[in-house]
Write a protein that holds these residues in place. Structure first.
Motif, PDB file in Angstrom:
ATOM      1  N   THR A   1     105.129  78.004  78.509  1.00  0.00           N
ATOM      2  CA  THR A   1     106.103  77.126  77.853  1.00  0.00           C
ATOM      3  C   THR A   1     105.826  76.920  76.370  1.00  0.00           C
ATOM      4  N   SER A   2     104.580  76.660  76.005  1.00  0.00           N
ATOM      5  CA  SER A   2     104.280  76.408  74.592  1.00  0.00           C
ATOM      6  C   SER A   2     104.508  77.651  73.745  1.00  0.00           C
ATOM      7  N   VAL A   3     104.311  78.839  74.322  1.00  0.00           N
ATOM      8  CA  VAL A   3     104.543  80.085  73.580  1.00  0.00           C
ATOM      9  C   VAL A   3     106.029  80.244  73.277  1.00  0.00           C
ATOM     10  N   ILE A   4     106.872  79.989  74.281  1.00  0.00           N
ATOM     11  CA  ILE A   4     108.319  80.066  74.065  1.00  0.00           C
ATOM     12  C   ILE A   4     108.768  79.057  73.011  1.00  0.00           C
TER      13      ILE A   4
ATOM     14  N   THR B   1      93.722  70.579  75.872  1.00  0.00           N
ATOM     15  CA  THR B   1      94.378  71.866  75.620  1.00  0.00           C
ATOM     16  C   THR B   1      95.835  71.664  75.232  1.00  0.00           C
ATOM     17  N   VAL B   2      96.529  70.794  75.953  1.00  0.00           N
ATOM     18  CA  VAL B   2      97.933  70.521  75.639  1.00  0.00           C
ATOM     19  C   VAL B   2      98.047  69.905  74.243  1.00  0.00           C
ATOM     20  N   ALA B   3      97.145  68.981  73.917  1.00  0.00           N
ATOM     21  CA  ALA B   3      97.170  68.353  72.592  1.00  0.00           C
ATOM     22  C   ALA B   3      96.969  69.387  71.498  1.00  0.00           C
ATOM     23  N   GLU B   4      96.062  70.320  71.701  1.00  0.00           N
ATOM     24  CA  GLU B   4      95.822  71.350  70.690  1.00  0.00           C
ATOM     25  C   GLU B   4      97.030  72.273  70.546  1.00  0.00           C
ATOM     26  N   GLN B   5      97.628  72.642  71.669  1.00  0.00           N
ATOM     27  CA  GLN B   5      98.798  73.519  71.610  1.00  0.00           C
ATOM     28  C   GLN B   5      99.959  72.846  70.874  1.00  0.00           C
ATOM     29  N   PHE B   6     100.280  71.620  71.285  1.00  0.00           N
ATOM     30  CA  PHE B   6     101.436  70.958  70.686  1.00  0.00           C
ATOM     31  C   PHE B   6     101.109  70.380  69.313  1.00  0.00           C
ATOM     32  N   GLY B   7      99.848  70.071  69.070  1.00  0.00           N
ATOM     33  CA  GLY B   7      99.457  69.717  67.710  1.00  0.00           C
ATOM     34  C   GLY B   7      99.632  70.887  66.762  1.00  0.00           C
ATOM     35  N   THR B   8      99.329  72.088  67.246  1.00  0.00           N
ATOM     36  CA  THR B   8      99.545  73.295  66.438  1.00  0.00           C
ATOM     37  C   THR B   8     101.027  73.519  66.190  1.00  0.00           C
ATOM     38  N   LEU B   9     101.836  73.369  67.242  1.00  0.00           N
ATOM     39  CA  LEU B   9     103.283  73.540  67.079  1.00  0.00           C
ATOM     40  C   LEU B   9     103.850  72.544  66.075  1.00  0.00           C
ATOM     41  N   GLU B  10     103.425  71.289  66.176  1.00  0.00           N
ATOM     42  CA  GLU B  10     103.908  70.263  65.243  1.00  0.00           C
ATOM     43  C   GLU B  10     103.449  70.541  63.834  1.00  0.00           C
ATOM     44  N   THR B  11     102.251  71.071  63.672  1.00  0.00           N
ATOM     45  CA  THR B  11     101.742  71.402  62.338  1.00  0.00           C
ATOM     46  C   THR B  11     102.552  72.536  61.718  1.00  0.00           C
ATOM     47  N   LEU B  12     102.951  73.505  62.543  1.00  0.00           N
ATOM     48  CA  LEU B  12     103.746  74.632  62.049  1.00  0.00           C
ATOM     49  C   LEU B  12     105.210  74.264  61.841  1.00  0.00           C
ATOM     50  N   HIS B  13     105.717  73.335  62.660  1.00  0.00           N
ATOM     51  CA  HIS B  13     107.144  72.972  62.617  1.00  0.00           C
ATOM     52  C   HIS B  13     107.267  71.452  62.594  1.00  0.00           C
ATOM     53  N   PRO B  14     106.868  70.813  61.508  1.00  0.00           N
ATOM     54  CA  PRO B  14     106.774  69.347  61.475  1.00  0.00           C
ATOM     55  C   PRO B  14     108.106  68.650  61.750  1.00  0.00           C
ATOM     56  N   GLY B  15     108.021  67.619  62.611  1.00  0.00           N
ATOM     57  CA  GLY B  15     109.192  66.796  62.898  1.00  0.00           C
ATOM     58  C   GLY B  15     110.180  67.420  63.855  1.00  0.00           C
ATOM     59  N   ARG B  16     109.784  68.534  64.519  1.00  0.00           N
ATOM     60  CA  ARG B  16     110.760  69.219  65.369  1.00  0.00           C
ATOM     61  C   ARG B  16     110.288  69.417  66.808  1.00  0.00           C
ATOM     62  N   ILE B  17     109.094  68.976  67.154  1.00  0.00           N
ATOM     63  CA  ILE B  17     108.509  69.303  68.454  1.00  0.00           C
ATOM     64  C   ILE B  17     108.521  68.098  69.393  1.00  0.00           C
ATOM     65  N   ASP B  18     108.968  68.310  70.634  1.00  0.00           N
ATOM     66  CA  ASP B  18     108.959  67.299  71.691  1.00  0.00           C
ATOM     67  C   ASP B  18     108.006  67.742  72.799  1.00  0.00           C
ATOM     68  N   LEU B  19     107.385  66.768  73.462  1.00  0.00           N
ATOM     69  CA  LEU B  19     106.494  67.080  74.573  1.00  0.00           C
ATOM     70  C   LEU B  19     106.860  66.236  75.786  1.00  0.00           C
TER      71      LEU B  19
ATOM     72  N   ARG C   1      88.000  65.432  69.449  1.00  0.00           N
ATOM     73  CA  ARG C   1      89.272  65.356  68.729  1.00  0.00           C
ATOM     74  C   ARG C   1      90.069  66.640  68.952  1.00  0.00           C
ATOM     75  N   ALA C   2      91.377  66.526  68.910  1.00  0.00           N
ATOM     76  CA  ALA C   2      92.258  67.695  68.972  1.00  0.00           C
ATOM     77  C   ALA C   2      92.564  68.127  67.547  1.00  0.00           C
ATOM     78  N   ILE C   3      92.163  69.344  67.219  1.00  0.00           N
ATOM     79  CA  ILE C   3      92.388  69.865  65.867  1.00  0.00           C
ATOM     80  C   ILE C   3      92.965  71.285  65.997  1.00  0.00           C
ATOM     81  N   PRO C   4      94.251  71.501  65.616  1.00  0.00           N
ATOM     82  CA  PRO C   4      95.249  70.498  65.214  1.00  0.00           C
ATOM     83  C   PRO C   4      95.663  69.610  66.385  1.00  0.00           C
ATOM     84  N   GLY C   5      96.208  68.482  66.053  1.00  0.00           N
ATOM     85  CA  GLY C   5      96.687  67.537  67.056  1.00  0.00           C
ATOM     86  C   GLY C   5      96.518  66.108  66.612  1.00  0.00           C
TER      87      GLY C   5
END
Length: 328
Positions: free
Chosen positions: A57-60, A87-105, A152-156
């Motif tokens: 899911t996070s890849v898609i 793991t989920v925090a790191e994945q979605f923290g990375t997504l949010e860092t790449l696409h700020p303000g656009r990611i929902d979990l 800590r989750a980095i990114p996240g």
């Protein structure tokens, strides 16, 4: 429409299609629904299902976010007991860092698979019991203060990725209310507890840093077509498809039509109780009434038309009928 519309893309692999065909269709759909004015597009975690391509899911989500520019993109949802919260925090923290303000979990506690697959995922069968604690741990990783000292989750950390609780029962409603999170009810396939769950959530909601007032998202199926009979034939085909999924049998059309009157067939039909089917105007009227019935602040629509063109066109016609865009 009295409420915003969003999209749940189930990434179905149609008959004669490959997973690649399905994922390319998902990219095309996301770009189109962004243009048509939908608020967000979500993808759900399923495993070992031959007709669904959204297992990673996070890849898609990352790929869709990279191919769109403004629509919110997220999980509807990640089945948290399958994963470590870090793991989920790191994945979605990375997504949010790449696409700020656009990611929902969005988070669910079901396995999204059968018991053999649960074991293959190395999932603890009792992990669902820890769902509330895991949600809080995940919140900590995405906020400013981790609940696990020294981790800590980095990114996240500090990204504040918004969380949504998914559910089809009172359990999720209670948890979402207690944590002050938005609640997304899976009424597109599990309609029974919708009214009770939403009433409980609204009654017990406690404001939080993320959310000051309750926010209910309700799932609903759509099949819109200028030809009402074609829309209803697609709905009948969708019922046959759901029956085949429930029974695990590759029934012919005639066999499926007969079996729809059986207990399993009745279950397949009952799962699709909340479905807007017909002309664009009929779909709009249904959605307006359903939003009021569900006491929803937002509707998450998913097209169940087996025909790929009707599937895609349903979203455009619905957007046009509800005033979001002019249909071509």
């Amino acid at each position: 429409m009295s409420v915003p519309l969003s999209v749940l893309d189930l990434a179905n692999i149609g008959r004669g299609e490959t997973p690649g065909d399905s994922l390319r269709a998902s990219i095309d759909l996301a770009q189109r629904v962004e243009h048509w004015g939908y608020r967000r597009v979500w993808y759900a975690e399923h495993h070992n299902m031959p007709r669904i391509a959204s297992s990673a899911t996070s890849v898609i989500i990352g790929h869709i976010a990279a191919h769109t520019s403004s629509i919110r993109v997220g999980a509807g949802g990640v089945m948290l007991p399958n994963h470590a919260p870090l793991t989920v925090a790191e994945q979605f923290g990375t997504l949010e860092t790449l696409h700020p303000g656009r990611i929902d979990l969005g988070l669910g506690r079901a396995p999204g698979s059968d018991q053999k697959t649960v074991r293959a995922l190395r999932r603890d069968p009792q992990a669902a019991d820890n769902f509330p604690q895991d949600v809080r741990e995940l919140q900590g990783y995405l906020g400013e203060q981790s609940l696990v000292q020294g981790v800590r989750a980095i990114p996240g950390q500090g990204t504040g990725v918004p969380l949504y609780i998914l559910g089809s029962s009172l359990f999720g409603a209670k948890l979402a209310a207690a944590l002050g999170l938005p609640y997304s009810f899976a009424s597109h396939f599990a309609p029974n507890a919708l009214e009770d769950a939403v009433a409980l959530y609204r009654r017990q909601f406690t404001p939080s840093e993320q959310l000051s007032e309750p926010h209910v998202i309700a799932g609903v199926n759509i099949i819109a077509d200028e030809d009402a009979e074609r829309a209803h034939e697609q709905f009948r085909a969708a019922k046959r498809s759901r029956l085949r999924l429930l029974t695990g049998r590759d029934l012919t059309r005639e066999e499926a039509d007969m079996a729809l009157e059986s207990p399993a067939g009745q279950q397949a039909q009952q799962m699709l109780t909340y479905s807007a089917v017909g002309t664009p105007e009929e779909v709009r009227e249904y959605l307006d009434g359903f939003a009021e019935h569900a006491r929803a602040d937002e509707l998450m629509v998913t097209s169940i038309a087996p025909d790929r063109q009707v599937w895609l066109r349903s979203f455009e016609l619905t957007a046009a009928a509800t005033g979001m865009v002019t249909a071509a």
